[in-house]
Scaffold this active site. Structure first.
Site, PDB file in Angstrom:
ATOM      1  NE  ARG A 168     -13.112   0.552  -4.360  1.00 45.67           N
ATOM      2  CZ  ARG A 168     -13.590   0.834  -3.163  1.00 45.67           C
ATOM      3  NH1 ARG A 168     -14.846   1.280  -3.045  1.00 45.67           N
ATOM      4  NH2 ARG A 168     -12.846   0.678  -2.076  1.00 45.67           N
ATOM      5  CE  LYS A 199     -12.679  -3.030  -3.731  1.00 43.56           C
ATOM      6  NZ  LYS A 199     -11.225  -3.215  -3.506  1.00 43.56           N
ATOM      7  CG  HIS A 270      -8.051   2.940  -8.930  1.00 44.42           C
ATOM      8  ND1 HIS A 270      -9.335   2.515  -8.691  1.00 44.42           N
ATOM      9  CD2 HIS A 270      -7.353   2.650  -7.798  1.00 44.42           C
ATOM     10  CE1 HIS A 270      -9.415   1.977  -7.489  1.00 44.42           C
ATOM     11  NE2 HIS A 270      -8.227   2.060  -6.921  1.00 44.42           N
ATOM     12  NE  ARG A 273     -10.732   4.312  -4.663  1.00 44.29           N
ATOM     13  CZ  ARG A 273     -11.700   4.365  -3.751  1.00 44.29           C
ATOM     14  NH1 ARG A 273     -12.750   5.139  -3.942  1.00 44.29           N
ATOM     15  NH2 ARG A 273     -11.591   3.659  -2.635  1.00 44.29           N
ATOM     16  CG  HIS A 296      -9.821   3.253   1.818  1.00 47.14           C
ATOM     17  ND1 HIS A 296      -8.810   4.178   1.671  1.00 47.14           N
ATOM     18  CD2 HIS A 296     -10.006   2.710   0.588  1.00 47.14           C
ATOM     19  CE1 HIS A 296      -8.411   4.212   0.420  1.00 47.14           C
ATOM     20  NE2 HIS A 296      -9.116   3.330  -0.252  1.00 47.14           N
ATOM     21  CE1 TYR A 305      -4.612   7.761  -3.108  1.00 49.39           C
ATOM     22  CE2 TYR A 305      -5.689   6.709  -1.240  1.00 49.39           C
ATOM     23  CZ  TYR A 305      -5.491   6.816  -2.595  1.00 49.39           C
ATOM     24  OH  TYR A 305      -6.155   5.985  -3.451  1.00 49.39           O
TER      25      TYR A 305
END
Length: 330
Positions: A168, A199, A270, A273, A296, A305
């Protein structure tokens, strides 16, 4: 929603809207939207013969949601997002009614909003990525402008890291020099590692190939010492022209300028990404590995994806297979 001849449900809506305005300080536009949604809800229940909030059950709330999606003579059908917003107003109303003692149950608590339409992430074709990265670097800046050359080297390193790791933009501009030390040492063709803080403060190590490693090494040797002379950037890896840490917004500006020079439209950090993940899966990477690289927490997030790559397979099949072409021509 006021008046002496109002029923109990309409009066409850009025009290709830007053509560939102006075105690929640919602914006006028939000209040107007809630008022419209609740007025429609009150009218729907009136047609169903329900005027008392204590008589509303989950079936009525679900029927209202279905009516929103289907539309009628006065209202067009609502999409998932708009219907979900209207349901949020209804759920808030009933939660308030239960809390304030207007009724003994909350009929909307278990009514889920409609699932939004799944938007497949946009991935750039490899040739567009290469054109984008090629537009960054000293060749893109006038040779007489040494400062522009230095910033162009920084921009190339930034974009190579974004695409080379799938990170990110916030993670990338948050890197410190020590986070890429091992990756920069592999500019001769090896694969180094970059430490990202994702995150929730979770750290992950992501490999970085030779292209990005070379770009990083050039930036660290030729550019960063010059930009860091003010000392304002501290340990930050990517610095702005004034020597401070490059911000997330600054990263967007860099990418936008390079994309314009490259003639590649609709590009965001993004997008790089998404392209990283899609190109890995197209190349045969295991989805669990891609999940780990992207940071993730659940493989379900990564599975979107796989839908992109399946869609790509369909497109290739449709234009390449002789039987597919004949079928499409009929």
């Amino acid at each position: 929603m006021s008046g002496a001849d109002e029923g109990p449900l309409a009066r409850l809506c009025g009290v709830y809207l007053d509560h939102l305005a006075a105690e929640r300080a919602l914006a006028d536009n939000t209040l107007s939207a809630y008022r419209r949604d609740l007025r429609r809800y009150d009218g729907f229940l009136a047609e169903e013969g329900v005027g008392d909030p204590d008589r509303v059950g989950p079936a009525q709330v679900r029927s209202f949601l279905a009516a929103l999606r289907e539309g009628d003579g006065e209202h067009p059908p609502l999409g998932a997002a708009s219907a979900g917003r209207a349901l949020a107003a209804v759920r808030g109303l009933h939660a308030f009614a239960l809390r304030e003692g207007w009724c003994g149950t909350d009929p909307a608590a278990e009514v889920a909003p409609p699932a939004p339409a799944m938007r497949l992430p946009k991935a750039l074709p490899l040739e567009d990525v290469e054109r984008l990265l090629g537009a960054a670097g000293p060749a893109a800046a006038p040779a007489s402008q040494e400062r522009a050359d230095l910033l162009a080297l920084r921009d190339r390193a930034l974009l190579e890291v974004l695409y080379g790791t799938g990170a990110r933009i916030s993670e990338t501009v948050g890197l410190d020099v020590d986070d890429v030390a091992e990756a920069a040492e592999h500019a001769d063709g090896g694969v180094g590692l970059v430490r990202f803080r994702g995150k929730g403060g979770h750290e992950r190590l992501v490999p970085l190939g030779s292209y990005a490693s070379r770009a990083l090494q050039a930036y660290l040797v030729r550019v960063r010492p010059f930009l860091a002379r003010s000392g304002r950037g501290g340990p930050a890896l990517f610095l702005n022209a004034r020597g401070g840490r490059l911000t997330r917004q600054g990263g967007w500006v860099v990418l936008g300028a390079v994309a314009e020079r490259a003639g590649v439209e609709g590009v965001s950090p993004h997008t790089l990404r998404h392209s990283f993940a899609t190109h890995l899966l197209d190349g045969g990477a295991d989805i669990r590995v891609v999940q780990e690289l992207l940071g993730h927490s659940s493989v379900t997030t990564t599975q979107v994806y796989t839908l992109v790559t399946v869609e790509h397979l369909r497109e290739v099949y449709a234009v390449s297979h002789p039987r597919a072409r004949r079928e499409a021509a009929r």
